[in-house]
Design an enzyme around this catalytic site. Structure first.
Site, short mmCIF file in Angstrom:
data_model
loop_
_atom_site.label_atom_id
_atom_site.label_comp_id
_atom_site.label_asym_id
_atom_site.label_seq_id
_atom_site.Cartn_x
_atom_site.Cartn_y
_atom_site.Cartn_z
N SER A 30 0.75 -1.19 0.02
CA SER A 30 0.09 0.09 -0.12
C SER A 30 0.75 1.37 0.09
CB SER A 30 -0.98 0.00 1.33
OG SER A 30 -1.91 -0.95 1.27
N HIS A 61 -3.77 0.75 -5.32
CA HIS A 61 -3.26 -0.27 -5.97
C HIS A 61 -3.65 -0.11 -7.54
CE1 HIS A 61 -2.04 -2.79 -2.33
NE2 HIS A 61 -2.70 -1.94 -1.76
N HIS A 83 -6.26 -8.71 -1.89
CA HIS A 83 -6.22 -9.04 -0.44
C HIS A 83 -7.45 -10.10 -0.17
CE1 HIS A 83 -4.11 -5.15 -0.49
NE2 HIS A 83 -3.51 -5.83 0.53
N TYR A 85 -9.58 -9.61 2.27
CA TYR A 85 -10.81 -8.81 2.39
C TYR A 85 -11.78 -8.40 1.47
CZ TYR A 85 -7.73 -5.00 1.94
OH TYR A 85 -6.89 -4.02 1.44
N GLU A 86 -11.07 -8.46 0.37
CA GLU A 86 -11.84 -7.83 -0.99
C GLU A 86 -12.63 -9.13 -1.53
OE1 GLU A 86 -9.05 -5.61 -3.89
OE2 GLU A 86 -7.79 -6.63 -2.28
N ALA A 113 2.45 -2.10 4.26
CA ALA A 113 2.02 -1.18 5.26
C ALA A 113 1.45 -2.01 6.48
CB ALA A 113 1.20 0.01 4.75
N SER A 212 -2.03 -8.61 4.93
CA SER A 212 -1.58 -9.17 3.83
C SER A 212 -0.22 -10.10 3.80
CB SER A 212 -1.00 -8.05 2.63
OG SER A 212 0.06 -7.38 3.18
N ASN A 235 1.34 3.62 10.92
CA ASN A 235 0.67 3.81 12.15
C ASN A 235 0.70 3.01 13.18
OD1 ASN A 235 -1.20 2.08 10.39
ND2 ASN A 235 -2.01 1.74 12.44
N HIS A 247 -7.32 4.83 6.72
CA HIS A 247 -6.67 4.64 5.54
C HIS A 247 -5.86 5.90 4.88
CE1 HIS A 247 -5.60 2.34 1.93
NE2 HIS A 247 -6.05 3.09 1.17
N1 HPA Z 1 -3.72 -2.80 11.16
C1 HPA Z 1 -3.97 -3.76 9.90
N2 HPA Z 1 -3.46 -3.39 8.73
C2 HPA Z 1 -2.66 -2.04 8.51
C3 HPA Z 1 -2.49 -1.31 9.84
C4 HPA Z 1 -3.25 -1.63 10.89
O1 HPA Z 1 -3.08 -1.04 11.90
N3 HPA Z 1 -1.96 -0.26 9.29
C5 HPA Z 1 -1.65 -0.50 7.92
N4 HPA Z 1 -2.28 -1.46 7.63
#
Ligand code: HPA
Length: 278
Positions: A30, A61, A83, A85-86, A113, A212, A235, A247
């Site tokens: 990402s 993406h 992913h 989740y998609e 990420a 992922s 984060n 996001h």
């Molecule tokens: N959790 C899950 N997936 C992520 C996060 C997170 O805090 N940050 C970036 N992708």
């Protein structure tokens, strides 16, 4: 996994580019996909033009692979991954990395990420993945095993190559970065975790959380190629962060860290590609 579709995908990349064999591959996570566009002599192939490739649906993406020469070798850079989740099946999620191995890649770098759990990490840090916890409830090897791809019960004692990690740690140091290393816990998503889930993952030994990488790492090891993984901490994980997750925060931090990420990849790719395994 349809073996013939996989062979068709691999043949299509090799025929389109006129390159017989690719030595290594990188999956860009990402916000990191733009790295592939820096290869001036690269050839971009859209996922839609490769047989069997799933097309990403998430913003950020783009869904293409850049095939580029590097020294006297060749590398594939995937930007845009799909992913679970998609709604994709595990077979589809690992199709890209399986194609890379089918093109000859012996070493694959997976980037993503992730949320940081370990208090030593700050947003913007790069962290090498030392091992993973598969908390997705899925596994890409469920179903009949195709012995042409790999064994029924693959060993997972060293998913992320210790050799490649040692070399990546050197690259981090040369780039002036702390060589952070941590365990990546994969959740299914698409919700970010609850603070209780982050505490659970922490108790289980996780340093990073994300959605992922783990299915791909499993499929690559199944086929006998080596994996190296890097998370960009975008984060602090839920409950550790004082503010709600978004996001936007993920993509903004990824954009800010782009120069660092580019510097590390520029230095590391020659090592990744210089595989002694043949
Ligand atoms: N959790 C899950 N997936 C992520 C996060 C997170 O805090 N940050 C970036 N992708």
């Amino acid at each position: 996994m349809n073996y013939h579709t996989l062979m068709a995908a691999s043949a299509s990349i090799r025929m389109f580019t006129g390159v017989d064999r690719y030595d290594a591959a990188v999956v860009l996570g990402s916000g990191l996909g733009s790295y592939a566009t820096a290869f001036n002599d690269g050839v971009e192939i859209k996922f839609v033009d490769i047989p069997g490739f799933p097309i990403p649906k998430v913003a950020g993406h783009s869904g293409s692979v850049v095939a580029a020469p590097l020294g006297n070798k060749n590398v594939l850079l995937f930007s845009g991954r799909v992913h679970a989740y998609e709604g994709w099946e595990m077979d589809e999620i690992v199709f890209g990395v399986r194609t890379a191995v089918a093109c000859g890649a012996k070493r694959i770098m997976l980037t993503n990420a992730a949320g940081g759990i370990n208090p030593a990490y700050a947003p913007g840090d790069l962290v090498m993945i030392s091992d993973h916890l598969n908390l997705t409830g899925r596994n890409p090897l469920v179903g009949a095993n195709d012995d042409r791809l790999g064994p029924r019960f693959p060993d997972m004692s060293e998913v992320y190559s210790a050799d490649l990690r040692a070399q990546l740690a050197d690259t981090f140091r040369e780039s002036g970065l702390v060589p952070h290393e941590g365990v990546y816990a994969a959740f299914l998503g698409p919700t970010y975790e609850t603070p209780a889930e982050v505490q659970m993952a922490k108790t289980l030994g996780a340093d990073l959380v994300g959605m992922s990488t783990v299915p791909e790492a499993i499929a690559i090891r199944h086929m006998g190629a080596e994996v190296v993984g890097v998370s960009l901490v975008t984060n602090l994980a839920a409950g550790i962060s004082p503010t709600p997750l978004s996001h936007d925060e993920v993509t903004e931090t990824a954009a800010r860290a782009r120069a660092t990420f580019t510097n590390v990849l520029d230095r590391f790719l020659p090592t990744l590609i210089d595989s002694p395994i043949d």
